[in-house]
Scaffold this active site. Sequence first.
Site, PDB file in Angstrom:
ATOM      1  N   GLN A 380       0.846  -1.198   0.000  1.00  0.00           N
ATOM      2  CA  GLN A 380       0.000   0.000   0.000  1.00  0.00           C
ATOM      3  C   GLN A 380       0.876   1.240   0.000  1.00  0.00           C
ATOM      4  O   GLN A 380       1.898   1.267   0.680  1.00  0.00           O
ATOM      5  CB  GLN A 380      -0.844   0.042   1.270  1.00  0.00           C
ATOM      6  N   ASP A 382       0.702   3.940   1.700  1.00  0.00           N
ATOM      7  CA  ASP A 382      -0.108   4.274   2.860  1.00  0.00           C
ATOM      8  C   ASP A 382       0.385   5.537   3.557  1.00  0.00           C
ATOM      9  O   ASP A 382       1.566   5.867   3.482  1.00  0.00           O
ATOM     10  CB  ASP A 382      -0.004   3.100   3.844  1.00  0.00           C
ATOM     11  N   HIS A 384      -0.704   7.945   7.332  1.00  0.00           N
ATOM     12  CA  HIS A 384      -1.635   8.293   8.394  1.00  0.00           C
ATOM     13  C   HIS A 384      -1.318   9.690   8.871  1.00  0.00           C
ATOM     14  O   HIS A 384      -0.175   9.983   9.208  1.00  0.00           O
ATOM     15  CB  HIS A 384      -1.555   7.279   9.535  1.00  0.00           C
ATOM     16  N   HIS A 510      -6.591   8.017   7.466  1.00  0.00           N
ATOM     17  CA  HIS A 510      -5.880   7.044   6.619  1.00  0.00           C
ATOM     18  C   HIS A 510      -5.944   7.582   5.208  1.00  0.00           C
ATOM     19  O   HIS A 510      -6.943   8.160   4.817  1.00  0.00           O
ATOM     20  CB  HIS A 510      -6.583   5.693   6.535  1.00  0.00           C
TER      21      HIS A 510
END
Length: 639
Positions: A380, A382, A384, A510
């Site tokens: 991912q 990703d 946060h 997220h």
Amino acid sequence: MAAMAKVILPGGEAIEARGVSFLELLGPRAKEAAGALWNGQLLDLREPVPPEGEVRILGLRDPAALEVLRHTAAHVLAHAVTRLFPGTKLAIGPAIADGFYYDFLFPNPISHEDLPRIEEEMRKIVAEDLPLERVWLSRSEAERLLRERGEDYKLELLGEIPGEKISFYRQGDFLDLCRGPHLPSTGLVKHFKLLDLAGAYWRGDPNRDMLTRIYGTAFPTQEELERYLRWREEARRRDHRTLGPQLDLFSIQNDTIGAGLVLWHPKGARVRRLIEDFWVAEHYKAGYQLVYTPHIGRSRLWQTSGHLDFYRESMYAPIAVEGQEFFLKPMNCPFHIAIYKTKTRSYRELPIRYCELGTVYRFERSGVLHGLLRVRGFTQDDAHIICRPDQVEEEIRNVLRFALFVLRSFGFTEFTAYLSTRPEKFIGNPEDWERATEALRKAVEGEGLSYEVKAGEGAFYGPKIDLEVQDSLKRPWQLTTVQFDFNLPERFDMTFIGPDGREHRPYMIHRALLGSLERFFGILIEHYGGAFPVWLAPVQAVVLPVSEGDIPYAEEVAAKLLAEGIRAEAWTREGKTLRWLVREAQIQKIPYILVCGAREAAEGKAALRLRTGEDLGPRPLDEVIARIREAASTRSSGL
RNA sequence: GCCAGUGUAGCUCAAGGGGUAGAGCAUCCGCCUUGUAAGCGGAAGGUUGCCCGUUCGAGUCGGGCCACUGGCUCCA
């Protein structure tokens, strides 16, 4: 004076009408009509003209008429099936985005080989030019009829239709429960094709009957049908599962490695590395901090996060070591939170933006795996974002802008946003939901994106925005997702110290821009048809000697390009003619082909041929180098 | 997981209704010395996805697994 309705014909002509049906009004012109549009409602031509207002007659070629055409095509399909396979039970047969389908329960299984027969029977029904009549039955008549015919699925549908008058449509000896509208006759469904056969649960419920679904499509003209079939063919040609092995980008070896697990070959890895380098550099510029986290973690971590309660069936089985259980990570979030929690955080530190190209493993049922697009191990892109409530709006705006910048860099220009709001079951307090949802909405509107609200479609832990892009074949792909989380900060008791000296709960967001590198790579392969733009091409230039004697010069040219930061190869394999090498380079979709023979060697040049097939003739090396570097540095799609 | 289909050499595909597997490309070895999408010849390459069964005999028929394809379902 009683009110009259104004009926506008496809040609623009307007007629005042009252007390007649559309068919009566149109007379012979009904042969060119598919339906009527009144206050956004699609009306059947057999119905009376409404008492007042403006009604637009839809010509067969009107895009809004496509749905009617395809719905009628579905009836022709069902009619043909009942003729060929007596005892077949009918379920539902709607028009869909690309065509139509009809679900059946066949007495005996059928296969693809039956489709041409069915199609042939459909053509007969079209040639018979049967008028479609609307038949109104009372509820009890309808029920008796359907019961006699053993149409169990239709009976179930009937039970859900309100009112006492039930609408059926008849064409010849075929009668079907249906709300319409339909074309006046089967003869108008001229340009159609059956495409596929698939299983489908009755009412989408895996506990109920498995029906057989036949897919088809229909268009007003043969040209449009052919254009659509060519488009399907093009999509098939660009399939990343074909191009991947052909261009030696990746492989998935279920018997040696495992289903849904990807091997990135050198050329695919090269592209991935280029994507990653770009991604990391841009994230640092945008104020993110890169982190790395392990592939497994103790069960207590997943207990705290709630994954073991809510997500366990998608996780791989635990690994037991020294009396402790570890799980392969299905998500990166708990690790990022753990980094956050290593010290007491001040409001002055926020926002904190952790990003990671984090590889996760999820157990996906074997039936859903699909090339690179649906796998079991994936990375991912990703991040946060942990921030204060007062920072939410700006953070979201920045994330969205950043996402659009990144997606545009990869050649995507068409975007649609989806805003998913609070579902019935949710956690957290409504004020937080409200604030978060508004921040998302403002950001989308601020970027001028068209968006659709999916009311109640948010996850239980927070609202989200998804971005969908359209690829070069106009197919939609959902890539970016920006999602609030009111759950994990609670579960992990994340805090920061505010100006008041007290603990406060931060907001957590997220966010993934590309989704996963595997899936994104698959999409990119199809988007570009394997012909990557210069900045992403695994090999940017190939140098071809004309004959064996030219090999030293070809190697010299390739070395020079490499020294200039260009990904170049010299193909100096013995025994291959120039024709063979050129063909191979074209098939590999290498952007620049440099032919180097005695003539070029004498003048320090290379004959430049582009991937498009265009031959630019001998060019000074410096010019070629400048051209390639320019195309790469601007991330241009041109050569 | 469910329905339908498919699984033969590295790749793409052949082998009438059961009788010990074949071609093109790729690979290797030669010849050819090549000017913009396949030069020529030869060799090697397979436990026909796996396991049971029927049969004198199974790529072919039956059963069970595995995987893939198209969908459905799922994807907090």
